[in-house]
Design an enzyme around this catalytic site. Structure first.
Site, PDB file in Angstrom:
ATOM      1  N   ASP A  12       7.385  -2.591   7.386  1.00 11.68           N
ATOM      2  CA  ASP A  12       6.636  -3.586   6.596  1.00 11.68           C
ATOM      3  C   ASP A  12       7.095  -5.033   6.792  1.00 11.68           C
ATOM      4  O   ASP A  12       7.235  -5.790   5.810  1.00 11.68           O
ATOM      5  CB  ASP A  12       6.713  -3.236   5.110  1.00 11.68           C
ATOM      6  CG  ASP A  12       6.114  -1.879   4.792  1.00 11.68           C
ATOM      7  OD1 ASP A  12       5.603  -1.215   5.706  1.00 11.68           O
ATOM      8  OD2 ASP A  12       6.160  -1.478   3.612  1.00 11.68           O
ATOM      9  N   ASP A  52       2.216  -1.803   5.044  1.00  7.70           N
ATOM     10  CA  ASP A  52       1.432  -1.546   3.845  1.00  7.70           C
ATOM     11  C   ASP A  52       0.004  -1.966   4.168  1.00  7.70           C
ATOM     12  O   ASP A  52      -0.216  -3.059   4.720  1.00  7.70           O
ATOM     13  CB  ASP A  52       1.969  -2.371   2.667  1.00  7.70           C
ATOM     14  CG  ASP A  52       2.884  -1.592   1.749  1.00  7.70           C
ATOM     15  OD1 ASP A  52       3.145  -0.405   2.025  1.00  7.70           O
ATOM     16  OD2 ASP A  52       3.344  -2.163   0.740  1.00  7.70           O
ATOM     17  N   HIS A  54      -3.143  -1.707   1.945  1.00  5.85           N
ATOM     18  CA  HIS A  54      -3.698  -1.263   0.681  1.00  5.85           C
ATOM     19  C   HIS A  54      -5.176  -1.619   0.507  1.00  5.85           C
ATOM     20  O   HIS A  54      -5.592  -2.727   0.875  1.00  5.85           O
ATOM     21  CB  HIS A  54      -2.936  -1.916  -0.482  1.00  5.85           C
ATOM     22  CG  HIS A  54      -1.502  -1.530  -0.570  1.00  5.85           C
ATOM     23  ND1 HIS A  54      -1.065  -0.226  -0.464  1.00  5.85           N
ATOM     24  CD2 HIS A  54      -0.388  -2.282  -0.795  1.00  5.85           C
ATOM     25  CE1 HIS A  54       0.246  -0.190  -0.615  1.00  5.85           C
ATOM     26  NE2 HIS A  54       0.691  -1.420  -0.801  1.00  5.85           N
ATOM     27  N   HIS A  58      -5.868  -0.802  -5.287  1.00  6.15           N
ATOM     28  CA  HIS A  58      -4.668   0.039  -5.248  1.00  6.15           C
ATOM     29  C   HIS A  58      -3.979   0.094  -6.605  1.00  6.15           C
ATOM     30  O   HIS A  58      -3.876  -0.907  -7.324  1.00  6.15           O
ATOM     31  CB  HIS A  58      -3.691  -0.476  -4.189  1.00  6.15           C
ATOM     32  CG  HIS A  58      -2.660   0.526  -3.816  1.00  6.15           C
ATOM     33  ND1 HIS A  58      -1.380   0.482  -4.292  1.00  6.15           N
ATOM     34  CD2 HIS A  58      -2.733   1.641  -3.031  1.00  6.15           C
ATOM     35  CE1 HIS A  58      -0.688   1.505  -3.809  1.00  6.15           C
ATOM     36  NE2 HIS A  58      -1.480   2.228  -3.042  1.00  6.15           N
ATOM     37  N   HIS A  95      -0.902  -7.396  -2.814  1.00 10.12           N
ATOM     38  CA  HIS A  95      -0.235  -7.677  -1.547  1.00 10.12           C
ATOM     39  C   HIS A  95      -0.765  -6.751  -0.447  1.00 10.12           C
ATOM     40  O   HIS A  95      -1.215  -5.639  -0.710  1.00 10.12           O
ATOM     41  CB  HIS A  95       1.288  -7.503  -1.673  1.00 10.12           C
ATOM     42  CG  HIS A  95       1.716  -6.099  -1.984  1.00 10.12           C
ATOM     43  ND1 HIS A  95       1.701  -5.584  -3.259  1.00 10.12           N
ATOM     44  CD2 HIS A  95       2.158  -5.083  -1.186  1.00 10.12           C
ATOM     45  CE1 HIS A  95       2.101  -4.326  -3.240  1.00 10.12           C
ATOM     46  NE2 HIS A  95       2.389  -3.990  -1.987  1.00 10.12           N
ATOM     47  N   LYS A 120       0.287   2.561   6.002  1.00  9.81           N
ATOM     48  CA  LYS A 120       0.594   3.416   4.853  1.00  9.81           C
ATOM     49  C   LYS A 120       0.082   2.782   3.570  1.00  9.81           C
ATOM     50  O   LYS A 120      -0.299   1.612   3.553  1.00  9.81           O
ATOM     51  CB  LYS A 120       2.098   3.668   4.755  1.00  9.81           C
ATOM     52  CG  LYS A 120       2.943   2.434   4.454  1.00  9.81           C
ATOM     53  CD  LYS A 120       4.416   2.786   4.488  1.00  9.81           C
ATOM     54  CE  LYS A 120       5.311   1.598   4.193  1.00  9.81           C
ATOM     55  NZ  LYS A 120       5.234   1.131   2.790  1.00  9.81           N
ATOM     56  N   CYS A 168      10.835   0.247   0.215  1.00  9.28           N
ATOM     57  CA  CYS A 168      10.280   0.991   1.346  1.00  9.28           C
ATOM     58  C   CYS A 168      11.332   1.351   2.396  1.00  9.28           C
ATOM     59  O   CYS A 168      11.295   2.446   2.963  1.00  9.28           O
ATOM     60  CB  CYS A 168       9.130   0.210   1.970  1.00  9.28           C
ATOM     61  SG  CYS A 168       7.714   0.049   0.838  1.00  9.28           S
TER      62      CYS A 168
END
Length: 227
Positions: A12, A52, A54, A58, A95, A120, A168
């Site tokens: 990330d 990430d 999203h 989310h 984010h 992810k 993470c």
């Protein structure tokens, strides 16, 4: 080096996690990039970056919960396939929304040396800190296939770097160890959202079987000499 087949996971390293403009910027998050780039130049079997990625609705976004604030409030996340399984998860600012500039890898990262980018956190219903899978088990909601990818490459050792150390990156290291890989988190190549929690996080990581190492330790220097 016989039998040593290392993989690198860059977790990330995205605009929204980095100063100066990231919506969830980790202090000094960009500063780790030169060290990560030096690792990327080493001969890993596979080099993977995670993102990430999203959807805007989310569950981890405080903005999607009336009256809730980021950083301080939590939400109960329930397994959509098993209501008896749930966990508490911290809420965050919006984010890394899919397709937005904040979700992009930072340009300083030598992304041309990566073999693949894994997205992810794509299921709006669950939080997924780990790039391997969500915290649910009965049944699991999201499995990225990362463990199988590493096995297919006959990886023996996994090196974890990126952001953020206390979320993470920590979970990536713990799950890599759980999957049976020798796992090393390179400390100079990560930063925490809350630096005060890092000593306890390190204990949790080490308890999982993963090891926190530095760029000067033999576990990392062997990469530099394997070229």
């Amino acid at each position: 080096m016989a039998g040593f087949r290392p993989a690198l996971i860059v977790v990330d390293l995205q605009e929204d996690f980095c100063p100066p403009n990231g919506s969830l910027a980790v202090a000094n998050g960009r500063d780790i990039t030169p060290s990560i780039n030096s690792l990327l130049a080493s001969p890993f079997v596979i080099k993977i970056a995670t993102k990430d990625w999203h959807p805007r609705d989310h569950i981890s976004f405080a903005a999607n919960h009336e009256g809730k604030a980021p950083f301080t409030d939590f939400v109960t996340i329930v397994n959509p396939y098993n209501e008896s399984e749930s966990y508490e998860s911290r809420l965050w600012p919006v984010h890394c929304v899919q397709g937005t500039p904040g979700a992009e890898l930072i340009p300083e990262l030598h992304a041309g040396q990566l073999d693949t980018v894994l997205e992810k956190g794509t299921d709006a219903r669950v939080e997924m800190y780990s790039p391997f899978y969500d915290p649910f088990t009965s049944p699991r909601v999201c499995d990225s296939g990362l463990a199988q990818t590493l096995r297919d490459k006959q990886v023996t050792d996994v090196y974890v770097v990126g952001l953020a150390a206390d979320f993470c990156v920590k979970n990536a290291a713990i799950d890599a160890a759980k999957e049976g890989f020798k796992t090393f988190l390179v400390e100079e190549c990560t930063r925490a959202v809350d630096a005060s929690t890092w000593p306890e996080c390190k204990k949790e990581i080490e308890a999982s079987g993963a090891k926190v190492v530095s760029m000067d330790d033999p576990e990392v220097r062997r990469l530099m000499t394997a070229q």
